[in-house]
Structure formats: structure tokens, C-alpha cells
Design an enzyme around this catalytic site. Sequence first.
Site, short mmCIF file in Angstrom:
data_model
loop_
_atom_site.label_atom_id
_atom_site.label_comp_id
_atom_site.label_asym_id
_atom_site.label_seq_id
_atom_site.Cartn_x
_atom_site.Cartn_y
_atom_site.Cartn_z
CG ASN A 1 9.70 30.31 -10.42
OD1 ASN A 1 9.17 29.97 -9.36
ND2 ASN A 1 10.43 29.48 -11.16
CE LYS B 1 13.83 29.73 -9.94
NZ LYS B 1 15.14 29.49 -10.53
CG HIS C 1 11.42 25.93 -13.60
ND1 HIS C 1 12.67 25.56 -13.15
CD2 HIS C 1 11.44 27.28 -13.74
CE1 HIS C 1 13.41 26.65 -13.00
NE2 HIS C 1 12.69 27.72 -13.36
CD GLU D 1 15.05 25.84 -10.34
OE1 GLU D 1 14.01 26.05 -9.68
OE2 GLU D 1 15.87 26.75 -10.63
CD GLU E 1 12.93 29.93 -16.77
OE1 GLU E 1 12.80 31.04 -16.25
OE2 GLU E 1 12.88 28.86 -16.13
N GLY F 1 19.92 31.33 -12.18
CA GLY F 1 20.51 31.48 -10.86
C GLY F 1 22.03 31.54 -10.87
CB SER G 1 20.90 35.65 -14.64
OG SER G 1 21.31 34.51 -13.92
N GLY H 1 13.43 34.78 -11.52
CA GLY H 1 13.65 34.07 -10.26
C GLY H 1 14.13 35.03 -9.19
P1 13P Z 1 16.86 33.43 -11.99
O1 13P Z 1 16.19 34.70 -12.45
O2 13P Z 1 17.12 33.40 -10.51
O3 13P Z 1 18.07 33.10 -12.81
O4 13P Z 1 15.79 32.24 -12.25
C1 13P Z 1 15.17 32.14 -13.48
C2 13P Z 1 14.11 31.11 -13.39
O5 13P Z 1 14.37 29.94 -13.23
C3 13P Z 1 12.72 31.57 -13.46
O6 13P Z 1 11.85 30.50 -13.61
#
Ligand code: 13P
Length: 254
Positions: free
Chosen positions: A9, A11, A95, A97, A167, A173, A212, A233
Site C-alpha cells: 500500500n 499510500k 483502511h 486512515e 491492521e 507507521g 510495521s 506500507g
Molecule cells: P506500515 O507498514 O507503514 O506500518 O503501514 C501499514 C499499512 O497501513 C498498510 O495498509
Amino acid sequence: MRKPIVVGNWKLNGSSADNESLVLGVIDGMRELNGVDVGVCPPFVYLPQVEKLAEATDLGLGAQNCSEHDSGAFTGEVAPRMLHDIGARYVILGHSERRAMYGETDEMVSDKVKAALSAGLTPILCVGETLEQREADETEAVVRQQLAAVISGNGIQAFEHIVIAYEPVWAIGTGRTASPEQAQEVHAFIRGQLADHDANVAQSVRIQYGGSMKPGNAAELLAQPDIDGGLIGGASLKSEDFLGICRAAADTVG
Ligand code: 13P
């Protein structure tokens, strides 16, 4: 045996130049990979670029969101049939976010899943709790509710065509990964929720972990019986890191 699935992803990251070297690097490394589905989800505007780069390879293409509508007066939206039309296979939906920053409710997510399925896409349905909810011991209640909305809106059989991503919001992140035991516990819970409706669907649905995940922690997470891949991510933005996770997933197949 469920085939592992690792999806990047991206983002809000990427540029034409960066995408090209990233995707070519991933495709190159994929030649030594067997038994794992691999995909990337760039921002909308780069989907055609990545589709062209990935043409005639096994790299799957996905979007990070889509509209619940098929067409009409919805300025700024992208319909799932358009994604399918340009060669996308996956779409990330719900997601955290988008739930937190763009007000997506469980019902909206369920409607988007419905639209994506009818357009022939595979939704990657994200669920997960915030740190506050985990500390209040609400993890299961939150995940149950997020799943229930999609089950009641789409029926349990829809999960034959859905990938789930667990997640935990506190692990996204932050560099703070859920321990393999913490993740496994919730993955097993998710499978159990589906099994209450249909045991076969529950056994076959693939559940990714996201938050992560990196080459250094992927193997122990992927070794858990109910973790079937990763939604990546930060580590999906470097081909070597992303491939390291893909290799860890391939290793679980033996
Ligand atoms: P990270 O791997 O940066 O923690 O993000 C995970 C994520 O939100 C994937 O959709």
C-alpha cells in the site's frame, strides 16, 4: 492450504521516476518467488503507469480506495468498474486512515465492498482497533462490528472473493508491530467470526497482517497459523524490503 498474499500500500507516495525503479525492482525479484500472490497499490493517477510496467507479469495491481457508486455526479470519485477497466485486480477498502480521516463508516465500507465485488475486483477489507480501544479491551468488539457490517451487507459467501487485512491502528507507521501472538489471537478471532456463518468460507479466506511489517519481523508473523500474508506500507516503497517480506511469505509455503 491458503496461498499467501503480500500487497504494498503505497499510500500518498510515488512519482513517475520512483515508481518505475520500484516496480521494475519488484518484478525482477519476483522471478525467484513461487507460491505467493504479490500486488501493489499505487495512488490512482499512477495505476496506468504501473499497469504498463507490470504487463505480462504476475504482479497484481490494486487501488487504495474506490467509490460505492458506479457512475454519476460524484465529483472526485473513482468507480470500481473504472479500476477493473484499466486492469486493477484489488482495491483496499476501509483502511483505518480512510475511516479516521475521511469519515468512512462501516456501512460505507460495506457498500464499497459490494460495488467492488460487482465490478469484478477483489476487495482487501481492512479492520483493526486503535490503541485506545485495545487498552479498553475492546479489540474483539471493534473487529466484530467492522466485520458484521460487511457480512450483513454482502452475505458470508462474498468472503470467498474478499481478502481481509487485520491492521491494528497503533502498529501502522509507528514501528511498533503487534507481537506474533497478539496478531495471531485477532486473526483467529476474525476466522472464528466468519466460521459462525460458514466454516468453509472461514477456512479459505486469506487474512493479511498490516502494521510495521518488515523483512526482519515478517517470518515470525507469517509463521502464525492464521496469518496468510501482509499489507505493507512503508516497507513496500523499497523493492528490497518489499521483496524480503515476499520471500518470507514464499518460505512459509516450503
Ligand atoms: P506500515 O507498514 O507503514 O506500518 O503501514 C501499514 C499499512 O497501513 C498498510 O495498509
